[in-house]
Design an enzyme around this catalytic site. Structure first.
Site, mmCIF file in Angstrom:
data_model
loop_
_atom_site.group_PDB
_atom_site.id
_atom_site.type_symbol
_atom_site.label_atom_id
_atom_site.label_comp_id
_atom_site.label_asym_id
_atom_site.label_seq_id
_atom_site.Cartn_x
_atom_site.Cartn_y
_atom_site.Cartn_z
ATOM 1 N N HIS A 59 -3.898 -5.189 0.626
ATOM 2 C CA HIS A 59 -3.384 -5.595 1.945
ATOM 3 C C HIS A 59 -3.429 -7.101 2.128
ATOM 4 O O HIS A 59 -4.310 -7.626 2.815
ATOM 5 C CB HIS A 59 -4.194 -4.886 3.028
ATOM 6 C CG HIS A 59 -3.916 -3.437 3.083
ATOM 7 N ND1 HIS A 59 -2.897 -2.908 3.824
ATOM 8 C CD2 HIS A 59 -4.479 -2.406 2.413
ATOM 9 C CE1 HIS A 59 -2.850 -1.596 3.630
ATOM 10 N NE2 HIS A 59 -3.797 -1.273 2.764
ATOM 11 N N GLU A 92 -1.520 -8.761 4.000
ATOM 12 C CA GLU A 92 -1.208 -9.089 5.399
ATOM 13 C C GLU A 92 -2.473 -9.358 6.215
ATOM 14 O O GLU A 92 -2.467 -10.147 7.160
ATOM 15 C CB GLU A 92 -0.394 -7.969 6.051
ATOM 16 C CG GLU A 92 -1.156 -6.771 6.571
ATOM 17 C CD GLU A 92 -1.721 -5.857 5.470
ATOM 18 O OE1 GLU A 92 -1.365 -6.042 4.307
ATOM 19 O OE2 GLU A 92 -2.536 -4.967 5.806
ATOM 20 N N CYS A 98 0.823 -1.211 0.000
ATOM 21 C CA CYS A 98 0.000 0.000 0.000
ATOM 22 C C CYS A 98 0.861 1.266 0.000
ATOM 23 O O CYS A 98 1.436 1.583 -1.042
ATOM 24 C CB CYS A 98 -0.995 -0.033 1.146
ATOM 25 S SG CYS A 98 -2.444 0.978 0.800
HETATM 26 N N1 LIG Z 1 -2.053 6.843 2.546
HETATM 27 C C1 LIG Z 1 -1.939 6.211 1.245
HETATM 28 C C2 LIG Z 1 -1.660 4.731 1.415
HETATM 29 C C3 LIG Z 1 -2.848 4.024 1.964
HETATM 30 C C4 LIG Z 1 -2.518 2.909 2.932
HETATM 31 O O1 LIG Z 1 -1.370 2.520 3.134
HETATM 32 N N2 LIG Z 1 -3.558 2.430 3.600
HETATM 33 C C5 LIG Z 1 -3.356 1.536 4.714
HETATM 34 C C6 LIG Z 1 -4.529 1.502 5.651
HETATM 35 C C7 LIG Z 1 -4.932 2.885 6.091
HETATM 36 C C8 LIG Z 1 -6.203 2.861 6.914
HETATM 37 O O2 LIG Z 1 -6.306 2.022 7.838
HETATM 38 O O3 LIG Z 1 -7.073 3.659 6.602
HETATM 39 C C9 LIG Z 1 -3.211 6.394 0.429
HETATM 40 O O4 LIG Z 1 -4.226 6.814 1.005
HETATM 41 O O5 LIG Z 1 -3.182 6.104 -0.775
#
Ligand SMILES: N[C@@H](CCC(=O)NCCCC(=O)O)C(=O)O
Length: 249
Positions: A221, A223, A113
């Site tokens: 994701h 994971e 991500c």
């Molecule tokens: N901030 C970036 C990457 C998005 C990201 O890594 N999301 C992980 C989970 C975030 C959450 O729990 O909301 C984007 O927004 O593109």
């Protein structure tokens, strides 16, 4: 005594209570342990204080995690605006250095991500922000639901490019993934290969063409469902196997 495989994870920097923390979500750490068979080691985002490549020589792999923060747009030549916030510049500095160092050393790299976006920027690419506002693009943000499992629910297909590393790992031309992001790859970084795309054209996975080691960036994701979703499990299994092979090399 067999030394465990060690995977370096760059920390996010967060303020909480009266302290500043260098931290990482446990879902990634547990997936490294259970999915890749390695021990995660959080590296504090203090890279001005040490030689990142020298540090990486102590590890068998690198995993760069997701985060609600965004790569600072100055890193890819775009003027910052409120639409790019929030930032985590110390995370940017460490993570980009670890990504470049891992690829140079042939150290296995799994970028997830935000980590996938950092990989693109590390190779000279750019990011688009608030992609849900762009013509023809879907809304890739997390659904506004209270339960984390609902936010990380698997909900859209991605087409896996034929002949690529990801196709070899998952063994399918289409898989379904979760999606929690508002930024995405815009201009592809130098030497990166697209490994998967969403139906709206969003780049969902990349690799470093010709890299000596395992390199995979994914916008989703794996994971989160590593213990139940076959494609997620296959990605972490392949990453773990690459770390073991690197250790043996
Ligand atoms: N901030 C970036 C990457 C998005 C990201 O890594 N999301 C992980 C989970 C975030 C959450 O729990 O909301 C984007 O927004 O593109």
């Amino acid at each position: 005594m067999t030394l465990p495989l060690l995977v370096a994870v760059p920390a996010d920097v967060r303020a909480f209570e009266t302290y500043v923390w260098h931290c990482s979500p446990d879902t990634y750490l547990k997936a490294i342990l259970k999915g890749a068979g390695a021990v995660p080691v959080i590296v504090p985002a203090l890279s001005e204080g040490f030689d990142v490549e020298a540090l990486l020589s102590r590890f068998d792999g690198v995993l760069t995690t997701g985060s609600a923060s965004n790569v600072h747009p100055e890193r890819y030549g775009v003027a910052p605006s409120a639409r790019h916030e929030p930032y985590d510049r110390d995370r940017d500095t460490l993570s980009v250095a670890m990504i470049r160092g891992a690829v140079r050393l042939g150290l296995p790299l799994l970028a997830i991500c935000r980590g996938h976006q950092e990989l693109n920027v590390a190779f000279g690419g750019t990011l688009a922000t608030e992609i849900q506002e762009l013509d023809g693009r879907h809304d890739h943000r997390a659904p506004e639901l209270p339960e984390q499992a609902e936010r990380f629910a698997i909900r859209h297909p991605v087409r896996v490019e034929a002949g690529g590393r990801l196709r070899e790992i998952v063994g399918a031309e289409e898989i379904r993934v979760n999606s929690l992001h508002r930024q995405a790859v815009d201009r592809l970084g130098e030497g990166l290969a697209v490994e998967a795309r969403a139906e709206d054209g969003t780049v969902e996975a990349v690799s470093v063409a010709g890299a000596e080691g395992f390199t995979l960036g994914v916008q989703w994701h794996p994971e989160y469902w590593v213990e139940s979703d076959p494609a997620s499990a296959a990605i972490f299994r392949a990453f773990g196997a690459a770390c073991r092979a690197y250790r043996g090399s």
